[in-house]
Design an enzyme around this catalytic site. Structure first.
Site, PDB file in Angstrom:
ATOM      1  CG  ASN A   7      32.084  45.455  50.785  1.00 47.47           C
ATOM      2  OD1 ASN A   7      31.967  44.247  50.657  1.00 47.47           O
ATOM      3  ND2 ASN A   7      31.597  46.308  49.890  1.00 47.47           N
ATOM      4  CG  HIS A  43      27.823  45.813  45.715  1.00 44.39           C
ATOM      5  ND1 HIS A  43      28.440  46.974  45.297  1.00 44.39           N
ATOM      6  CD2 HIS A  43      26.955  45.491  44.726  1.00 44.39           C
ATOM      7  CE1 HIS A  43      27.971  47.327  44.115  1.00 44.39           C
ATOM      8  NE2 HIS A  43      27.066  46.425  43.747  1.00 44.39           N
ATOM      9  CG  HIS A  50      30.748  39.274  45.635  1.00 38.49           C
ATOM     10  ND1 HIS A  50      29.578  39.997  45.817  1.00 38.49           N
ATOM     11  CD2 HIS A  50      31.445  39.930  44.662  1.00 38.49           C
ATOM     12  CE1 HIS A  50      29.592  41.041  45.010  1.00 38.49           C
ATOM     13  NE2 HIS A  50      30.697  41.029  44.289  1.00 38.49           N
ATOM     14  CD  GLU A  70      28.709  49.465  48.710  1.00 41.43           C
ATOM     15  OE1 GLU A  70      29.375  50.311  49.330  1.00 41.43           O
ATOM     16  OE2 GLU A  70      29.224  48.655  47.906  1.00 41.43           O
ATOM     17  CG  HIS A 190      36.324  51.654  44.534  1.00 37.09           C
ATOM     18  ND1 HIS A 190      35.359  50.699  44.308  1.00 37.09           N
ATOM     19  CD2 HIS A 190      37.340  51.344  43.700  1.00 37.09           C
ATOM     20  CE1 HIS A 190      35.755  49.874  43.365  1.00 37.09           C
ATOM     21  NE2 HIS A 190      36.960  50.234  42.987  1.00 37.09           N
ATOM     22  N   GLY A 213      36.459  47.282  51.875  1.00 42.38           N
ATOM     23  CA  GLY A 213      36.369  45.838  51.806  1.00 42.38           C
ATOM     24  C   GLY A 213      37.636  45.161  51.334  1.00 42.38           C
TER      25      GLY A 213
END
Length: 237
Positions: A7, A43, A50, A70, A190, A213
């Protein structure tokens, strides 16, 4: 084989702090692929704090590994994904004001909505994954939406790992078993990192992909991105 998808949101965060194009998000993604990443995850959020929507458009033509987008399937996001047609879309129920994703879908109360949006993406040839907590009921009801995969939200595993890793992983083992029983592919992500990833991998059967990420990019500040990707890949051997 469990694939490692990197990520790159945090790379975009650094770029956006100063404007311009340093670091170059597209170049970084291509370097990740060159160093062994088996996928790239982004994402894009509505405020584009970002990854920007334009980044997604710029990345698609040049990536050679799997591209995973995502996000919460609001109309703007949905149109972006249908235009880009990545290998996979991961549906995440994050509100606009959250710092980071903090819960999986309630696949019972959102059943009708999820069924419709899954069908919409699959009609475009996009594999769909639904972000869920390690709750067998949520996994079972995700399966009835027609999704291809679920992604287990691993924050509770990561936060409980140091105190009692066997207890922390137990719900994920059960959720993985139910996913396999329902015919679903299995992703996870996550707060997975170099400390807890290998134990997760060794105990979760049929794990297709992990998306990492924040920890991976943080490690790269010390180790460099090539060595960091090598170490994360080694955890998945």
């Amino acid at each position: 084989m469990t694939k490692l998808s990197v990520n790159i949101n945090k790379v975009a965060t650094i770029r956006n702090a100063r404007g311009g194009n340093l670091p170059d998000v597209v170049r970084f993604a291509l370097d990740c692929e060159r160093f062994g990443a088996q996928g790239i995850t982004v994402h894009p959020r509505p405020d584009e704090r970002h990854i920007r929507y334009q980044d997604v458009l710029d990345l698609k033509p040049v990536l050679t590994e799997e591209f995973n987008i995502e996000g919460n399937p609001i109309p703007r996001f949905t149109e972006l994904v249908k235009r880009v047609r990545p290998a996979q879309v991961t549906l995440v129920p994050d509100a606009e004001n959250v710092l980071t994703s903090n819960a999986g879908w309630d696949t019972i109360n959102n059943q009708s909505f999820l069924r419709d949006i899954v069908a919409e993406f699959k009609s475009c040839g996009i594999r769909v994954s639904i972000f869920v907590d390690a709750d067998p009921r949520m996994v079972e009801h995700a399966a009835t939406t027609g999704t291809d995969r679920v992604e287990l939200y691993t924050e509770s595993y990561a936060s409980g790992y140091a105190a009692d890793r066997q207890r922390a992983i137990a719900p994920f083992v059960e959720a993985a078993r139910v996913a396999h029983q329902c015919g679903l592919g299995l992703n996870a992500g996550h707060d997975l990192n170099l400390d807890n990833l290998q134990y997760f991998y060794q105990n979760i059967p049929n794990l297709d992909e992990v998306s990492i990420g924040h920890a991976l990019i943080s490690d790269a500040l010390y180790l460099g991105i090539e060595e960091t990707i090598r170490r994360y890949r080694k955890c998945l051997e």
